[in-house]
Design a protein around this motif. Structure first.
Motif, short mmCIF file in Angstrom:
data_model
loop_
_atom_site.label_atom_id
_atom_site.label_comp_id
_atom_site.label_asym_id
_atom_site.label_seq_id
_atom_site.Cartn_x
_atom_site.Cartn_y
_atom_site.Cartn_z
N GLU A 120 -3.15 6.72 -3.15
CA GLU A 120 -4.51 6.78 -2.66
C GLU A 120 -4.68 5.99 -1.36
O GLU A 120 -5.47 6.36 -0.49
N PHE A 121 -3.91 4.91 -1.20
CA PHE A 121 -3.97 4.12 0.03
C PHE A 121 -3.07 4.71 1.11
O PHE A 121 -3.45 4.77 2.28
N LYS A 122 -1.88 5.14 0.72
CA LYS A 122 -0.92 5.68 1.68
C LYS A 122 -1.46 6.94 2.37
O LYS A 122 -1.32 7.10 3.59
N GLN A 132 -4.46 7.75 3.03
CA GLN A 132 -5.48 7.41 4.02
C GLN A 132 -4.85 6.80 5.27
O GLN A 132 -5.27 7.09 6.39
N SER A 189 -8.26 -2.84 1.81
CA SER A 189 -7.39 -2.46 0.70
C SER A 189 -6.57 -3.64 0.21
O SER A 189 -6.42 -3.85 -1.00
N ARG A 193 1.32 3.28 -3.20
CA ARG A 193 0.08 3.67 -3.89
C ARG A 193 -0.52 4.86 -3.13
O ARG A 193 -1.04 4.70 -2.03
N HIS A 242 -9.40 -0.33 7.03
CA HIS A 242 -8.98 0.21 5.73
C HIS A 242 -7.85 -0.63 5.14
O HIS A 242 -7.87 -0.96 3.95
N VAL A 243 -6.88 -0.99 5.98
CA VAL A 243 -5.76 -1.80 5.51
C VAL A 243 -6.25 -3.17 5.03
O VAL A 243 -5.87 -3.65 3.96
N LEU A 271 0.79 -1.23 0.00
CA LEU A 271 0.00 0.00 0.00
C LEU A 271 0.82 1.28 0.00
O LEU A 271 0.34 2.30 -0.51
#
Length: 239
Positions: free
Chosen positions: A187-189, A191, A225, A185, A221-222, A182
């Motif tokens: 968009e994930f990082k 968050q 994802s 990336r 979220h993790v 993640l």
């Protein structure tokens, strides 16, 4: 001849057990020296030695010649050769099972840390948070894990601390999976970074409900994802 110091030594041992349960002395941490314990508890070194011997006999502390005494893991860590670890390594389902457990335990740990954390706890959390923030996001799994462990320690719930400590290797590997899949990336990082800041600020401002929500949202979220990436790319990096 009757040993009249024995009942007193048992009382001192009981007090040391209370300090362990309250989180003053955590799994793997070194017990203060005899002199320091004498000053803190207001008893003689002889009684301290007898109390430490009693705790060693109960398996609550481990004593090493020339190094001192350390708090034992009340719940043993899951060994690498165990069936659970084999399942964890070979099946991603076990990773997600662990993440579900993490969501519940870390949410509660964050809530308790906000309620019970001391100035020293907050110092350790801040130190871990800043180290994690300053590190390369792609290689900071150990520091990320250290941040979450500092929060767990601040919960002052001995059972929770020891359960999480028993899963230490699996917990670290779950963090490594998150970082590996993640952190590159955006968009994930972004968050994950937002959640870390929310958890940190909620605990230090003593807002337990916010801390609970932020911590559970972060782990959820993790997990979601990773599941999304695994489905889209037919697999994830495990370490």
């Amino acid at each position: 001849m009757e040993n009249r110091s024995a009942p007193v030594a048992y009382g001192v041992a009981h007090r040391l057990e209370q300090l362990i349960l309250e989180g003053d002395y955590k799994p793997g941490h070194k017990i203060p020296s005899e002199r320091q314990l004498t000053e803190r508890l207001g008893v003689s070194r002889t009684l301290i030695r007898e109390a430490l011997k009693e705790l060693h006999g109960r398996g609550i502390i481990d004593t090493f010649h020339g190094k001192g005494s350390f708090v034992s893991g009340i719940i043993p860590e899951v060994p690498n050769e165990s069936a659970l670890m084999h399942l964890f390594h070979d099946h991603s389902r076990t990773l997600y099972d662990l993440m579900e457990v993490r969501e519940q335990m870390e949410g509660h740990a964050a809530q308790l840390a906000a309620e019970r954390g001391t100035k020293q706890d907050f110092y350790q959390i801040t130190k871990a948070f800043e180290a994690m923030e300053e590190a390369d996001a792609l290689t900071n799994a150990h520091l990320d894990h250290a941040f979450h462990r500092a929060i767990a320690n601040a919960s002052h719930n001995a059972v929770l601390i020891h359960v999480l400590n028993s899963l230490k290797s699996m917990m670290l590997q779950s963090v490594e999976a998150a970082v590996s899949n993640l952190s590159h990336r955006e968009e994930f990082k972004s968050q994950m970074d937002k959640h870390h800041h929310q958890i940190y600020n909620a605990i230090l401002s003593r807002q337990p409900q916010w801390a609970h929500r932020a911590a559970t949202a972060h782990v959820r979220h993790v997990r979601e994802s990773l599941q999304h990436i695994e489905k889209a790319e037919d697999g994830i990096i495990r370490s």
